[in-house]
Design a protein around this motif. Structure first.
Motif, PDB file in Angstrom:
ATOM      1  N   ILE A 125      46.539  38.100  41.572  1.00 20.34           N
ATOM      2  CA  ILE A 125      46.138  39.497  41.386  1.00 20.34           C
ATOM      3  C   ILE A 125      44.890  39.453  40.519  1.00 20.34           C
ATOM      4  CG2 ILE A 125      46.803  41.778  40.552  1.00 20.34           C
ATOM      5  CD1 ILE A 125      48.549  40.710  42.852  1.00 20.34           C
ATOM      6  N   ILE A 126      43.814  40.030  41.024  1.00 21.56           N
ATOM      7  CA  ILE A 126      42.537  40.004  40.320  1.00 21.56           C
ATOM      8  C   ILE A 126      42.035  41.422  40.110  1.00 21.56           C
ATOM      9  CG2 ILE A 126      41.879  37.700  41.103  1.00 21.56           C
ATOM     10  CD1 ILE A 126      40.210  39.065  43.284  1.00 21.56           C
ATOM     11  N   LYS A 138      38.474  39.224  37.158  1.00 22.80           N
ATOM     12  CA  LYS A 138      39.309  38.777  36.051  1.00 22.80           C
ATOM     13  C   LYS A 138      40.711  38.502  36.582  1.00 22.80           C
ATOM     14  CE  LYS A 138      41.056  40.399  31.632  1.00 22.80           C
ATOM     15  NZ  LYS A 138      41.113  41.532  30.719  1.00 22.80           N
ATOM     16  N   PHE A 139      41.268  37.347  36.209  1.00 26.04           N
ATOM     17  CA  PHE A 139      42.628  37.005  36.606  1.00 26.04           C
ATOM     18  C   PHE A 139      43.601  37.908  35.862  1.00 26.04           C
ATOM     19  CE2 PHE A 139      46.504  34.643  35.578  1.00 26.04           C
ATOM     20  CZ  PHE A 139      46.995  34.417  36.849  1.00 26.04           C
ATOM     21  N   VAL A 140      44.513  38.546  36.589  1.00 31.16           N
ATOM     22  CA  VAL A 140      45.485  39.443  35.987  1.00 31.16           C
ATOM     23  C   VAL A 140      46.883  38.826  36.030  1.00 31.16           C
ATOM     24  CG1 VAL A 140      46.575  41.716  36.116  1.00 31.16           C
ATOM     25  CG2 VAL A 140      44.136  41.475  36.565  1.00 31.16           C
ATOM     26  N   SER A 141      47.308  38.378  37.221  1.00 34.54           N
ATOM     27  CA  SER A 141      48.670  37.882  37.380  1.00 34.54           C
ATOM     28  C   SER A 141      48.767  37.046  38.649  1.00 34.54           C
ATOM     29  CB  SER A 141      49.636  39.060  37.447  1.00 34.54           C
ATOM     30  OG  SER A 141      50.952  38.618  37.618  1.00 34.54           O
ATOM     31  N   ILE A 185      37.933  34.200  34.193  1.00 32.83           N
ATOM     32  CA  ILE A 185      36.914  34.890  34.984  1.00 32.83           C
ATOM     33  C   ILE A 185      36.692  34.081  36.256  1.00 32.83           C
ATOM     34  CG2 ILE A 185      34.571  35.792  35.031  1.00 32.83           C
ATOM     35  CD1 ILE A 185      36.406  37.112  32.943  1.00 32.83           C
ATOM     36  N   LEU A 186      36.808  34.732  37.401  1.00 33.65           N
ATOM     37  CA  LEU A 186      36.786  34.050  38.685  1.00 33.65           C
ATOM     38  C   LEU A 186      35.631  34.506  39.555  1.00 33.65           C
ATOM     39  CD1 LEU A 186      40.581  34.575  39.478  1.00 33.65           C
ATOM     40  CD2 LEU A 186      39.543  32.606  38.347  1.00 33.65           C
ATOM     41  N   ARG A 213      41.902  46.609  41.277  1.00 35.13           N
ATOM     42  CA  ARG A 213      42.778  45.445  41.402  1.00 35.13           C
ATOM     43  C   ARG A 213      43.031  45.166  42.873  1.00 35.13           C
ATOM     44  NH1 ARG A 213      47.189  45.238  36.547  1.00 35.13           N
ATOM     45  NH2 ARG A 213      45.632  45.247  34.887  1.00 35.13           N
ATOM     46  N   GLN A 214      43.053  43.882  43.200  1.00 38.21           N
ATOM     47  CA  GLN A 214      43.268  43.478  44.576  1.00 38.21           C
ATOM     48  C   GLN A 214      43.833  42.068  44.609  1.00 38.21           C
ATOM     49  OE1 GLN A 214      39.384  43.967  46.184  1.00 38.21           O
ATOM     50  NE2 GLN A 214      38.525  42.222  45.137  1.00 38.21           N
TER      51      GLN A 214
END
Length: 144
Positions: A26-27, A16-19, A5-6, A36-37
């Motif tokens: 990618i969050i 949320k960190f995705v990739s 969690i960022l 997503r952005q």
């Protein structure tokens, strides 16, 4: 859980960190839009697990511990105090319940408001596991 969690300086809410991408993360926002952005290297990105609150006894208490204290105080439910509309005295009284020995010189009311906002976002998303697993594992290893 708090490692993914960022908080991003200049952007409201939590992500949320995705990739990972090339020179970016990618969050995904933790609000209803789930948008997503990218977060670039120039953005100030910090994981909630890396944030601490100053105390009067020259220690720093992890944000996860503060969240656990709030969770105990409010039985795991969201706080009914609105972080934007509440008065300064209400916010300070709330934070004294969460962390009674916080450093009054270094912890600002704006920081307290962020903690309240972030806690309500996490509870609203059902993310209530605030225990720092690394510290728990280190304590278990020290006992053996």
């Amino acid at each position: 859980m708090l490692k993914t969690i960022l908080a991003i300086s200049g952007k409201p809410g939590l992500y949320k960190f995705v990739s990972r991408g090339k020179n970016m993360l990618i969050i995904e926002s933790l609000d209803a839009s789930k948008k997503r952005q990218p977060a670039y290297a120039t953005d100030r990105v910090v994981a909630l697990s890396d944030i601490s609150i100053y105390t009067n006894d020259d220690r720093e208490v992890p944000l996860a511990t503060v969240f656990q204290n709030i969770q105990k105080e409010y039985d795991g439910k969201a706080v009914d105090l609105h972080w934007k509309k509440a008065g300064q005295d209400d916010i300070v009284a709330f934070f004294q319940k969460a962390l009674p020995n916080y450093d009054t010189d270094r912890v600002r009311v704006s920081d307290m408001r962020k903690v309240l906002c972030w806690y309500n976002i996490l509870v609203g998303e059902g993310l209530t596991d605030f225990e720092l697993k690394e510290e728990a594992e280190a304590e278990e290893a020290a006992e053996e």
